[in-house]
Design an enzyme around this catalytic site. Structure first.
Site, short mmCIF file in Angstrom:
data_model
loop_
_atom_site.label_atom_id
_atom_site.label_comp_id
_atom_site.label_asym_id
_atom_site.label_seq_id
_atom_site.Cartn_x
_atom_site.Cartn_y
_atom_site.Cartn_z
N TYR A 54 -0.51 38.24 67.73
CA TYR A 54 0.27 38.78 66.63
C TYR A 54 -0.54 38.84 65.33
O TYR A 54 -1.16 37.86 64.92
CB TYR A 54 1.54 37.95 66.37
CG TYR A 54 2.24 38.40 65.10
CD1 TYR A 54 2.93 39.61 65.07
CD2 TYR A 54 2.13 37.66 63.93
CE1 TYR A 54 3.53 40.05 63.90
CE2 TYR A 54 2.74 38.09 62.76
CZ TYR A 54 3.43 39.29 62.75
OH TYR A 54 4.01 39.73 61.59
N ASN A 196 0.41 36.40 53.96
CA ASN A 196 1.34 35.36 54.40
C ASN A 196 1.10 34.10 53.56
O ASN A 196 0.00 33.87 53.09
CB ASN A 196 1.11 35.02 55.87
CG ASN A 196 2.12 35.68 56.79
OD1 ASN A 196 2.22 35.31 57.95
ND2 ASN A 196 2.89 36.64 56.31
N ARG A 281 26.90 9.31 24.64
CA ARG A 281 27.10 8.08 25.40
C ARG A 281 26.51 8.16 26.81
O ARG A 281 26.07 7.16 27.38
CB ARG A 281 28.60 7.77 25.48
CG ARG A 281 28.91 6.35 25.86
CD ARG A 281 30.35 6.09 26.24
NE ARG A 281 31.35 6.98 25.63
CZ ARG A 281 32.58 7.11 26.10
NH1 ARG A 281 32.95 6.43 27.19
NH2 ARG A 281 33.44 7.92 25.53
N PHE A 327 5.26 30.16 57.11
CA PHE A 327 5.38 30.98 55.90
C PHE A 327 6.78 30.92 55.30
O PHE A 327 7.00 31.40 54.19
CB PHE A 327 5.05 32.44 56.21
CG PHE A 327 5.80 32.97 57.42
CD1 PHE A 327 7.18 33.07 57.42
CD2 PHE A 327 5.12 33.33 58.57
CE1 PHE A 327 7.87 33.54 58.53
CE2 PHE A 327 5.79 33.80 59.68
CZ PHE A 327 7.18 33.89 59.66
N GLU A 411 12.88 39.91 61.20
CA GLU A 411 12.88 38.86 60.18
C GLU A 411 14.33 38.73 59.70
O GLU A 411 14.72 39.26 58.65
CB GLU A 411 11.90 39.21 59.07
CG GLU A 411 10.48 39.29 59.62
CD GLU A 411 9.47 39.95 58.71
OE1 GLU A 411 9.82 40.25 57.55
OE2 GLU A 411 8.33 40.18 59.16
#
Length: 493
Positions: A54, A196, A281, A327, A411
């Site tokens: 890939y 990436n 406070r 990534f 994705e």
């Protein structure tokens, strides 16, 4: 001054020193050897294997199943960079771009990315010669790394895109010609190694943390001045109160407030009331929680900036090239959203103290001027603070809860961490503005307590501040004083 890039731990503070103190970078021998070894291993595997790898011998994203001929692998990397440079919006500031380059160099130097040595060295050359690639804020989904901004950062390496050099915007080709550098000839996987990764998100996070730590300290100092100017009580900061609820930030803030106000004549003056409003406070509980938030986020970003975050991961020792998900920005997207919330609260409580200082109570004149009515005084400075605080509430809405699928569904879950980073950046600037307005008000209010003095620590801040911002007697144009107050916070510890 030289900083050697190595596998040694890189801290957030060290990044600040390198970027802001003019350090030059140099690749250590170990870093060079790691880079060369990984590249040689990758070349060998490409030559030996017939299986697609890939991003090395295939297309990207949903095109992962499309093989690319060996003679077109270099063009594949150039095409990746050109097609992914789709940024829009404002420019990323140069100091953050410089952090991006440093973090990318650091990540590639671990020897898990497959970059060639000359590619990493050219990034070093850019850093050392203050060549700032033009990068745009919007476009990254924070999932396949910061593809869009890192594409813009990387284009000038091959003579494309734009840079800022010596205050002038020019093409990548021009800056290479000026320095006599040849465009980098990318090998297989190199474009992916550059694009990436989480270096855009991480650079914003580092910048935000460096400023957050400073603003957290300023919040305590300014609150101490406001407390004394308001004739506030010191009793809520007593250690015995906080040891029974011992959150570290709360304990540290209470101790810091007592330290800042030690020796104050105003604090020692007897008071005929037993309580202050929450904005005074509960300073330890609110400021302290933000301190704890900063500490947590810092620990996460510390891990991220010392990691290899591109894809695929090349592991020569294990004889593996694995496409996975380092990534993905989720590990830092959620913490950045958390930090945005924590910092927003510093501004939120600060605005409430501003409101109390102008409210005409505790013996202070309305709107902190001697002749209210004729003069509006600090009335509208509080409006501005309120406006900024309201905007922060919108910006603090988490980005990391959103996801929009991309790349034809390959994705299908993204972190939106880059949007978290942009919003965090804006919130940091807004918190600085609100705290500057509180300091403007607190210094004005303190003068109405004269001849009584605050503590030596508070009076030292007051004296230094009065050199750049005056006491306001009658109405005058206010925005320059607010800007000078912002610059005072920025330029002083």
């Amino acid at each position: 001054m030289i900083h050697k890039i190595s596998a040694e731990h890189l801290t957030i503070e060290r990044i600040g020193e390198i970027v802001y103190n003019g350090y030059k970078l140099e690749l250590s021998d170990d870093a060079k050897n790691r880079i060369i070894r990984c590249r040689e291993y990758l070349d060998k595997k490409i030559a030996e294997t017939t299986k697609p790898v890939y991003g090395v011998t295939t297309g990207f994203g949903s095109l992962c199943n499309v093989s690319v001929d060996a003679d077109k692998l270099a063009q594949l990397q150039i095409n990746l960079m050109m097609s992914h440079a789709c940024g829009v919006g404002d420019r990323v500031p140069n100091d953050i771009v410089k952090m991006m380059m440093l973090l990318k160099i650091q990540s590639l130097s671990y020897g898990y990315s497959g970059s060639k040595l000359d590619t990493v060295q050219r990034l070093v050359d850019f850093f050392n010669n203050d060549v700032y690639p033009i990068v745009y804020m919007q476009g990254s989904l924070g999932a396949s790394g910061d593809l869009v901004p890192l594409a813009h950062m990387s284009l000038p390496l091959v003579g494309l895109g734009e840079v800022e050099y010596k205050g002038k915007v020019m093409s990548g080709a021009e800056v290479l010609k000026i320095h006599g550098w040849e465009p980098i000839q990318l090998a297989s996987k190199e474009g992916l190694a550059l694009l990436n990764g989480t270096q855009n998100m991480s650079a914003f996070a580092v910048w935000s943390l460096l400023n957050a730590q400073k603003l957290s300290d300023w919040a305590d100092k300014i609150a101490a001045m406001s407390l004394d100017a308001y004739y506030g009580l010191l009793s809520p900061f007593t250690k015995a109160v906080h040891v029974v609820r011992p959150h570290k930030g709360q304990l540290d803030t209470a101790a810091h407030m007592l330290e800042l106000l030690q020796g104050s004549e105003i604090a020692d003056k007897p008071k005929d009331y037993v309580q202050d409003p929450y904005s005074f406070r509960c300073i330890p509980q609110v400021h302290g929680t933000t301190k704890d938030t900063i500490a947590y986020v810092k620990s996460v970003i510390d891990t991220e900036i010392n990691s290899a975050t591109d894809n695929p991961t090349v592991c020569p020792d294990e004889d593996l090239i694995i496409s996975a998900g380092n990534f993905h920005g989720e590990p830092i997207a959620q913490p950045m959203d958390f930090l945005a919330i924590g910092l927003s609260e510093l501004a939120n409580i600060s605005e409430r103290r501003i409101y109390k200082l102008i409210s005409g109570t505790r013996g202070l004149p309305s709107f902190l001027v001697a002749k209210p009515g004729l003069n509006s005084g600090f009335m509208i400075a509080q409006y501005t603070a309120a406006s900024v605080v309201s905007l922060n509430k919108s910006l603090a809405t988490p980005s990391s809860v959103d996801s929009i699928p991309s790349s034809q569904g390959q994705e299908d879950h993204v972190s939106m961490g880059a949007n978290a980073a942009i919003k965090l950046y804006k919130i940091v600037l807004n918190v600085e503005r609100v705290l500057a307005i509180e300091l403007f008000n607190a210094a004005q209010a303190l003068e109405f307590r004269r001849p009584l003095k605050s503590s030596p620590a508070v009076e030292a801040i007051f004296e230094k501040y009065r050199k750049v911002v005056p006491f306001i007697v009658n109405d005058e144009v206010m925005y320059p004083h607010i800007q000078h107050s912002i610059e005072f916070l920025r330029n002083n510890e």
